[in-house]
Design a protein around this motif. Structure first.
Motif, PDB file in Angstrom:
ATOM      1  N   LEU A   1       0.837  -1.201   0.000  1.00 58.21           N
ATOM      2  CA  LEU A   1       0.000   0.000   0.000  1.00 58.21           C
ATOM      3  C   LEU A   1       0.875   1.256   0.000  1.00 58.21           C
ATOM      4  O   LEU A   1       0.595   2.217  -0.713  1.00 58.21           O
ATOM      5  CB  LEU A   1      -0.944   0.015   1.200  1.00 58.21           C
ATOM      6  N   THR A   2       1.938   1.239   0.793  1.00 57.09           N
ATOM      7  CA  THR A   2       2.843   2.393   0.840  1.00 57.09           C
ATOM      8  C   THR A   2       3.408   2.679  -0.549  1.00 57.09           C
ATOM      9  O   THR A   2       3.441   3.827  -0.995  1.00 57.09           O
ATOM     10  CB  THR A   2       3.982   2.146   1.850  1.00 57.09           C
ATOM     11  N   SER A   3       3.835   1.651  -1.259  1.00 52.77           N
ATOM     12  CA  SER A   3       4.380   1.806  -2.601  1.00 52.77           C
ATOM     13  C   SER A   3       3.328   2.356  -3.566  1.00 52.77           C
ATOM     14  O   SER A   3       3.597   3.283  -4.340  1.00 52.77           O
ATOM     15  CB  SER A   3       4.910   0.467  -3.101  1.00 52.77           C
ATOM     16  N   LYS A   4       2.122   1.812  -3.511  1.00 46.89           N
ATOM     17  CA  LYS A   4       1.049   2.278  -4.402  1.00 46.89           C
ATOM     18  C   LYS A   4       0.626   3.711  -4.062  1.00 46.89           C
ATOM     19  O   LYS A   4       0.346   4.503  -4.963  1.00 46.89           O
ATOM     20  CB  LYS A   4      -0.148   1.339  -4.334  1.00 46.89           C
ATOM     21  N   CYS A   5       0.588   4.045  -2.783  1.00 47.70           N
ATOM     22  CA  CYS A   5       0.256   5.417  -2.381  1.00 47.70           C
ATOM     23  C   CYS A   5       1.328   6.393  -2.864  1.00 47.70           C
ATOM     24  O   CYS A   5       1.009   7.502  -3.318  1.00 47.70           O
ATOM     25  CB  CYS A   5       0.105   5.515  -0.868  1.00 47.70           C
ATOM     26  N   ALA A   6       2.588   5.996  -2.773  1.00 46.24           N
ATOM     27  CA  ALA A   6       3.678   6.851  -3.253  1.00 46.24           C
ATOM     28  C   ALA A   6       3.535   7.107  -4.748  1.00 46.24           C
ATOM     29  O   ALA A   6       3.660   8.253  -5.210  1.00 46.24           O
ATOM     30  CB  ALA A   6       5.034   6.223  -2.934  1.00 46.24           C
ATOM     31  N   ASP A   7       3.245   6.064  -5.528  1.00 47.14           N
ATOM     32  CA  ASP A   7       3.038   6.234  -6.972  1.00 47.14           C
ATOM     33  C   ASP A   7       1.883   7.192  -7.251  1.00 47.14           C
ATOM     34  O   ASP A   7       1.986   8.088  -8.093  1.00 47.14           O
ATOM     35  CB  ASP A   7       2.747   4.883  -7.637  1.00 47.14           C
ATOM     36  N   ALA A   8       0.779   6.990  -6.536  1.00 48.37           N
ATOM     37  CA  ALA A   8      -0.401   7.843  -6.737  1.00 48.37           C
ATOM     38  C   ALA A   8      -0.099   9.281  -6.339  1.00 48.37           C
ATOM     39  O   ALA A   8      -0.492  10.232  -7.026  1.00 48.37           O
ATOM     40  CB  ALA A   8      -1.585   7.291  -5.940  1.00 48.37           C
ATOM     41  N   PHE A   9       0.612   9.459  -5.241  1.00 44.11           N
ATOM     42  CA  PHE A   9       0.950  10.792  -4.764  1.00 44.11           C
ATOM     43  C   PHE A   9       1.832  11.516  -5.772  1.00 44.11           C
ATOM     44  O   PHE A   9       1.618  12.697  -6.079  1.00 44.11           O
ATOM     45  CB  PHE A   9       1.662  10.677  -3.414  1.00 44.11           C
ATOM     46  N   ILE A  10       2.825  10.813  -6.318  1.00 47.86           N
ATOM     47  CA  ILE A  10       3.718  11.408  -7.322  1.00 47.86           C
ATOM     48  C   ILE A  10       2.920  11.828  -8.553  1.00 47.86           C
ATOM     49  O   ILE A  10       3.145  12.912  -9.105  1.00 47.86           O
ATOM     50  CB  ILE A  10       4.852  10.424  -7.679  1.00 47.86           C
ATOM     51  N   GLU A  11       1.985  11.001  -8.998  1.00 47.23           N
ATOM     52  CA  GLU A  11       1.157  11.355 -10.158  1.00 47.23           C
ATOM     53  C   GLU A  11       0.331  12.606  -9.895  1.00 47.23           C
ATOM     54  O   GLU A  11       0.215  13.475 -10.762  1.00 47.23           O
ATOM     55  CB  GLU A  11       0.247  10.183 -10.555  1.00 47.23           C
ATOM     56  N   VAL A  12      -0.243  12.713  -8.701  1.00 47.63           N
ATOM     57  CA  VAL A  12      -1.021  13.912  -8.350  1.00 47.63           C
ATOM     58  C   VAL A  12      -0.124  15.145  -8.358  1.00 47.63           C
ATOM     59  O   VAL A  12      -0.497  16.192  -8.899  1.00 47.63           O
ATOM     60  CB  VAL A  12      -1.711  13.743  -6.978  1.00 47.63           C
ATOM     61  N   LEU A  13       1.067  15.031  -7.781  1.00 51.17           N
ATOM     62  CA  LEU A  13       1.990  16.170  -7.774  1.00 51.17           C
ATOM     63  C   LEU A  13       2.388  16.579  -9.183  1.00 51.17           C
ATOM     64  O   LEU A  13       2.466  17.770  -9.493  1.00 51.17           O
ATOM     65  CB  LEU A  13       3.238  15.840  -6.956  1.00 51.17           C
ATOM     66  N   LYS A  14       2.655  15.603 -10.049  1.00 50.32           N
ATOM     67  CA  LYS A  14       3.036  15.919 -11.431  1.00 50.32           C
ATOM     68  C   LYS A  14       1.894  16.644 -12.147  1.00 50.32           C
ATOM     69  O   LYS A  14       2.137  17.548 -12.941  1.00 50.32           O
ATOM     70  CB  LYS A  14       3.416  14.650 -12.185  1.00 50.32           C
ATOM     71  N   GLN A  15       0.650  16.262 -11.864  1.00 50.87           N
ATOM     72  CA  GLN A  15      -0.498  16.917 -12.496  1.00 50.87           C
ATOM     73  C   GLN A  15      -0.738  18.312 -11.929  1.00 50.87           C
ATOM     74  O   GLN A  15      -1.010  19.246 -12.664  1.00 50.87           O
ATOM     75  CB  GLN A  15      -1.751  16.056 -12.325  1.00 50.87           C
ATOM     76  N   LYS A  16      -0.627  18.445 -10.629  1.00 47.34           N
ATOM     77  CA  LYS A  16      -0.903  19.742  -9.984  1.00 47.34           C
ATOM     78  C   LYS A  16       0.229  20.746 -10.170  1.00 47.34           C
ATOM     79  O   LYS A  16      -0.007  21.950 -10.177  1.00 47.34           O
ATOM     80  CB  LYS A  16      -1.188  19.555  -8.499  1.00 47.34           C
ATOM     81  N   PHE A  17       1.454  20.248 -10.284  1.00 45.09           N
ATOM     82  CA  PHE A  17       2.617  21.125 -10.396  1.00 45.09           C
ATOM     83  C   PHE A  17       3.483  20.702 -11.577  1.00 45.09           C
ATOM     84  O   PHE A  17       4.645  20.324 -11.407  1.00 45.09           O
ATOM     85  CB  PHE A  17       3.436  21.097  -9.098  1.00 45.09           C
TER      86      PHE A  17
ATOM     87  N   ILE B   1      15.793  23.874   3.609  1.00 39.18           N
ATOM     88  CA  ILE B   1      14.511  24.049   2.915  1.00 39.18           C
ATOM     89  C   ILE B   1      14.006  25.494   2.957  1.00 39.18           C
ATOM     90  O   ILE B   1      12.972  25.802   2.372  1.00 39.18           O
ATOM     91  CB  ILE B   1      13.422  23.102   3.487  1.00 39.18           C
ATOM     92  N   LYS B   2      14.752  26.362   3.609  1.00 39.14           N
ATOM     93  CA  LYS B   2      14.340  27.758   3.748  1.00 39.14           C
ATOM     94  C   LYS B   2      14.131  28.413   2.381  1.00 39.14           C
ATOM     95  O   LYS B   2      14.988  28.323   1.501  1.00 39.14           O
ATOM     96  CB  LYS B   2      15.404  28.538   4.528  1.00 39.14           C
ATOM     97  N   GLY B   3      12.957  29.017   2.199  1.00 38.30           N
ATOM     98  CA  GLY B   3      12.652  29.729   0.961  1.00 38.30           C
ATOM     99  C   GLY B   3      12.291  28.835  -0.211  1.00 38.30           C
ATOM    100  O   GLY B   3      12.123  29.317  -1.321  1.00 38.30           O
ATOM    101  N   ARG B   4      12.192  27.535   0.008  1.00 44.01           N
ATOM    102  CA  ARG B   4      11.898  26.602  -1.079  1.00 44.01           C
ATOM    103  C   ARG B   4      10.481  26.055  -0.932  1.00 44.01           C
ATOM    104  O   ARG B   4       9.934  25.998   0.159  1.00 44.01           O
ATOM    105  CB  ARG B   4      12.890  25.436  -1.044  1.00 44.01           C
ATOM    106  N   ARG B   5       9.922  25.627  -2.047  1.00 49.43           N
ATOM    107  CA  ARG B   5       8.630  24.949  -2.001  1.00 49.43           C
ATOM    108  C   ARG B   5       8.870  23.547  -1.441  1.00 49.43           C
ATOM    109  O   ARG B   5       9.752  22.835  -1.906  1.00 49.43           O
ATOM    110  CB  ARG B   5       8.027  24.809  -3.391  1.00 49.43           C
ATOM    111  N   ILE B   6       8.085  23.202  -0.421  1.00 50.39           N
ATOM    112  CA  ILE B   6       8.203  21.859   0.136  1.00 50.39           C
ATOM    113  C   ILE B   6       6.867  21.141   0.018  1.00 50.39           C
ATOM    114  O   ILE B   6       5.818  21.765  -0.155  1.00 50.39           O
ATOM    115  CB  ILE B   6       8.647  21.876   1.616  1.00 50.39           C
TER     116      ILE B   6
END
Length: 158
Positions: A40-56, A144-149
């Protein structure tokens, strides 16, 4: 052993979650511990990365922050999947230099190795009985100061 269970269907998996009482109140949650579910952790990571690529789209995806402790597997897996170099880091693409995606972990207590830690006191959580601290190593704060996190946590509640 729990008296009640919730059957979670997510990303093609079915997981039987215990329904547990929270604090000393009449409040219950279905508890999922990511440490126990590597698939589940692996599948959630894949899904999360896809959402980030679409949103940003085109954004650098290499500044991840996780909160101790149960969120660590998810943020670590996301970073591992984005390595050995970030496909979304322009400098890595231009130079071909391998860039591993690191994560910063916010701890729930001050550690001896920390330099100039940033401390937030008295954070309340639905999954703990007492107020907690959140502590960020000063060296990590500078990195991470001043960077998008992207902040990754393990608790989702409504």
């Amino acid at each position: 052993m729990a008296d009640y269970y919730y059957n979670l269907k997510i990303l093609g998996l079915e997981i039987k979650l215990p329904v547990v009482k929270i604090k000393d109140k009449d409040f219950y949650i279905a508890s999922l511990v990511m440490f126990d579910h590597t698939e589940l952790t692996s599948k959630c990571a894949d899904a999360f990365i896809e959402v980030l690529k679409q949103k940003f789209p085109g954004e650098c995806l290499d500044n991840f922050v996780g909160i101790e402790a149960k969120g660590i597997p998810l943020v670590q897996t996301i970073c591992q999947k984005l390595s050995p170099y970030s496909l979304y880091d322009v400098e890595s693409q231009k130079t071909g230099n391998k860039k591993f995606v690191d994560c910063v972990i916010i701890r729930k207590g001050k550690k001896e190795y920390m330099e100039n830690p940033l401390v937030v006191e008295e954070i309340e959580s639905i999954t703990t009985r007492k107020p907690q601290k959140l502590v960020l190593n000063g060296l990590n704060a500078e990195s991470i100061k001043g960077r998008r996190i992207y902040l990754i946590d393990d608790v989702v509640s409504t």
